[in-house]
Design an enzyme around this catalytic site. Structure first.
Site, PDB file in Angstrom:
ATOM      1  N   ALA A  28     -17.756  -2.005  -2.094  1.00 52.85           N
ATOM      2  CA  ALA A  28     -17.392  -2.159  -3.650  1.00 52.85           C
ATOM      3  C   ALA A  28     -16.884  -0.962  -4.415  1.00 52.85           C
ATOM      4  O   ALA A  28     -17.214  -0.617  -5.427  1.00 52.85           O
ATOM      5  CB  ALA A  28     -18.977  -2.741  -4.444  1.00 52.85           C
ATOM      6  N   GLY A  29     -15.577  -0.735  -3.812  1.00 52.37           N
ATOM      7  CA  GLY A  29     -14.894   0.384  -4.156  1.00 52.37           C
ATOM      8  C   GLY A  29     -15.429   1.871  -4.243  1.00 52.37           C
ATOM      9  O   GLY A  29     -14.996   2.684  -4.764  1.00 52.37           O
ATOM     10  N   GLY A  30     -16.549   1.828  -3.467  1.00 54.28           N
ATOM     11  CA  GLY A  30     -17.373   3.141  -3.322  1.00 54.28           C
ATOM     12  C   GLY A  30     -18.765   3.112  -3.958  1.00 54.28           C
ATOM     13  O   GLY A  30     -19.542   4.055  -3.852  1.00 54.28           O
ATOM     14  N   LEU A  31     -19.014   2.169  -4.737  1.00 50.30           N
ATOM     15  CA  LEU A  31     -20.544   1.978  -5.434  1.00 50.30           C
ATOM     16  C   LEU A  31     -21.451   2.027  -4.624  1.00 50.30           C
ATOM     17  O   LEU A  31     -22.528   2.828  -4.848  1.00 50.30           O
ATOM     18  CB  LEU A  31     -20.401   0.777  -6.576  1.00 50.30           C
ATOM     19  CG  LEU A  31     -20.347   1.036  -7.868  1.00 50.30           C
ATOM     20  CD1 LEU A  31     -18.927   1.527  -8.233  1.00 50.30           C
ATOM     21  CD2 LEU A  31     -20.463  -0.272  -8.485  1.00 50.30           C
ATOM     22  N   LEU A  32     -21.232   1.367  -3.395  1.00 56.86           N
ATOM     23  CA  LEU A  32     -22.401   1.411  -2.465  1.00 56.86           C
ATOM     24  C   LEU A  32     -22.548   2.691  -1.429  1.00 56.86           C
ATOM     25  O   LEU A  32     -23.032   2.624  -0.646  1.00 56.86           O
ATOM     26  CB  LEU A  32     -22.434   0.121  -1.587  1.00 56.86           C
ATOM     27  CG  LEU A  32     -23.042  -1.070  -2.355  1.00 56.86           C
ATOM     28  CD1 LEU A  32     -22.435  -2.535  -1.728  1.00 56.86           C
ATOM     29  CD2 LEU A  32     -24.353  -0.901  -2.670  1.00 56.86           C
ATOM     30  N   PRO A  92     -16.299  -3.590   1.667  1.00 54.47           N
ATOM     31  CA  PRO A  92     -17.709  -3.623   1.873  1.00 54.47           C
ATOM     32  C   PRO A  92     -18.554  -2.826   0.953  1.00 54.47           C
ATOM     33  O   PRO A  92     -19.695  -2.939   0.755  1.00 54.47           O
ATOM     34  CB  PRO A  92     -17.980  -3.576   3.293  1.00 54.47           C
ATOM     35  CG  PRO A  92     -16.814  -2.646   3.687  1.00 54.47           C
ATOM     36  CD  PRO A  92     -15.698  -2.991   2.833  1.00 54.47           C
ATOM     37  N   TYR A 105       0.934  -1.326   0.012  1.00 53.01           N
ATOM     38  CA  TYR A 105      -0.078   0.084   0.089  1.00 53.01           C
ATOM     39  C   TYR A 105       0.977   1.049   0.029  1.00 53.01           C
ATOM     40  O   TYR A 105       1.817   1.199   0.477  1.00 53.01           O
ATOM     41  CB  TYR A 105      -1.114  -0.053   1.231  1.00 53.01           C
ATOM     42  CG  TYR A 105      -1.967  -1.140   1.338  1.00 53.01           C
ATOM     43  CD1 TYR A 105      -2.175  -1.639   0.109  1.00 53.01           C
ATOM     44  CD2 TYR A 105      -2.518  -1.222   2.676  1.00 53.01           C
ATOM     45  CE1 TYR A 105      -3.520  -2.682   0.290  1.00 53.01           C
ATOM     46  CE2 TYR A 105      -3.513  -2.223   2.821  1.00 53.01           C
ATOM     47  CZ  TYR A 105      -3.997  -2.826   1.631  1.00 53.01           C
ATOM     48  OH  TYR A 105      -4.910  -3.834   1.603  1.00 53.01           O
ATOM     49  N   GLY A 138     -23.018   5.262  -3.247  1.00 45.52           N
ATOM     50  CA  GLY A 138     -24.147   6.141  -3.917  1.00 45.52           C
ATOM     51  C   GLY A 138     -23.425   7.123  -4.574  1.00 45.52           C
ATOM     52  O   GLY A 138     -24.089   8.134  -5.307  1.00 45.52           O
TER      53      GLY A 138
END
Length: 328
Positions: A211-215, A209, A53, A217
């Site tokens: 999904a890379g920021g999809l959830l 958790p 990282y 919104g």
């Protein structure tokens, strides 16, 4: 903050873990300190990092930032890092060989400014290295005092089962954790990894958790992100996330989740993390963020009471993704 036993150990851990994959690239040192402070205030007692990282930058940067922050407070936190990724140009600077792992853990300890890590994990599987060599190298790391516990990340269940078989046969230090990618949208581990973890007493600490920021919104399908997991600033890592999640079907599912959260008057991020925590096989969830304000909704999941009816609706929305890569 709620706490749970870490597998078949005597260790009690917070149900939320702060991940530091953005530290040193998307997140500068000052903001990283603010995020660490905020998580600590909320009761988080585990910090997760890795030698490779942050993605898209010089490896080791995240460990350096974490080590500086921990310098005067090391005894108050459980520190986890991972090894096995590419750390140099030589052929042996990657993978799970005895040479690389012993070199990697020593380098991590120098960057983290500590004599030991509480949890040392194989960051990914390495089919080229015999599992006996891998297991014995991790045993050496534990017996030398460099790590208190060991685990794996990104392992398929059948490969993890073989590793566990080696430790029993060779009487080695016990692997106690598994770190899978787990969220509403992709590649569930319920069918094989979770039953194995429960049967063998492994702690399960899912990452990604949202999904890379999809959830969260924040994205639309026709967006071209300039920052974040799906952007060009992360190079190949950004392309990987695009290929994994940036599809019409996934965005349609996000819309269904959004509708549920609006009815529940909560945020998508809170509900997504709470849904993962509701699985009895899950010990703790690793939270990722690039700014301290992004932690507000995910930290709230620790005390969010997920209604059984709402959980069932989220189960239904995500069922196509939770059977494995084939969706069956």
């Amino acid at each position: 903050m709620q706490f749970k036993q870490f597998g078949r150990t005597g260790l009690m851990v917070s149900r939320l873990i702060l991940g530091t994959g953005t530290f040193g690239k998307q997140t500068d040192e000052a903001e990283g300190y603010r995020m660490l402070d905020r998580a600590a205030e909320a009761g988080v007692n585990i910090i997760d990092t890795a030698d490779i990282y942050p993605p898209g930058a010089e490896p080791g940067g995240a460990e350096i930032i974490v080590g500086r922050w921990l310098r005067t407070k090391r005894s108050g936190f459980i520190l986890a890092t991972k090894g096995g990724g590419r750390m140099g140009p030589a052929a042996w600077d990657v993978g799970n060989s005895r040479k690389h792992l012993l070199d990697a853990v020593d380098a991590s300890l120098r960057r983290l400014k500590t004599d030991y890590v509480d949890l040392y994990q194989l960051h990914m599987d390495d089919p080229a290295t015999p599992l006996d060599e891998v297991a014995e190298a991790m045993d050496t790391i534990v017996r030398s005092g460099r790590a208190r516990y060991i685990g794996v990340s990104n392992f398929l269940a059948y490969r993890l089962a073989r590793v566990l078989g080696r430790q029993d046969t060779l009487k080695l230090a016990r692997f106690v954790s598994a770190q899978p990618r787990y969220n509403l949208l992709f590649r569930a581990v319920e069918r094989e990894l979770f039953p194995l973890a429960e049967e063998d007493g492994l702690a399960v600490i899912p990452f990604n958790p949202l999904a890379g920021g999809l959830l969260s919104g924040r994205y639309k399908h026709d967006d071209t992100p300039e920052k974040g997991r799906f952007s060009a600033e992360l190079g190949q890592f950004g392309k990987l996330y695009q290929a994994r999640y940036w599809h019409q079907r996934e965005f349609e599912t996000v819309g269904q989740v959004r509708a549920i959260t609006e009815q529940e008057a909560t945020s998508m991020a809170t509900l997504a993390v709470a849904w993962v925590l509701a699985n009895p096989a899950v010990t703790s969830v690793i939270l990722g963020a690039s700014r301290v304000d992004q932690l507000t909704d995910t930290l709230a999941a620790a005390d969010y009471g997920l209604d059984g009816t709402v959980k069932a609706r989220l189960d239904e929305v995500s069922v196509a993704y939770r059977g494995g890569d084939t969706g069956t």
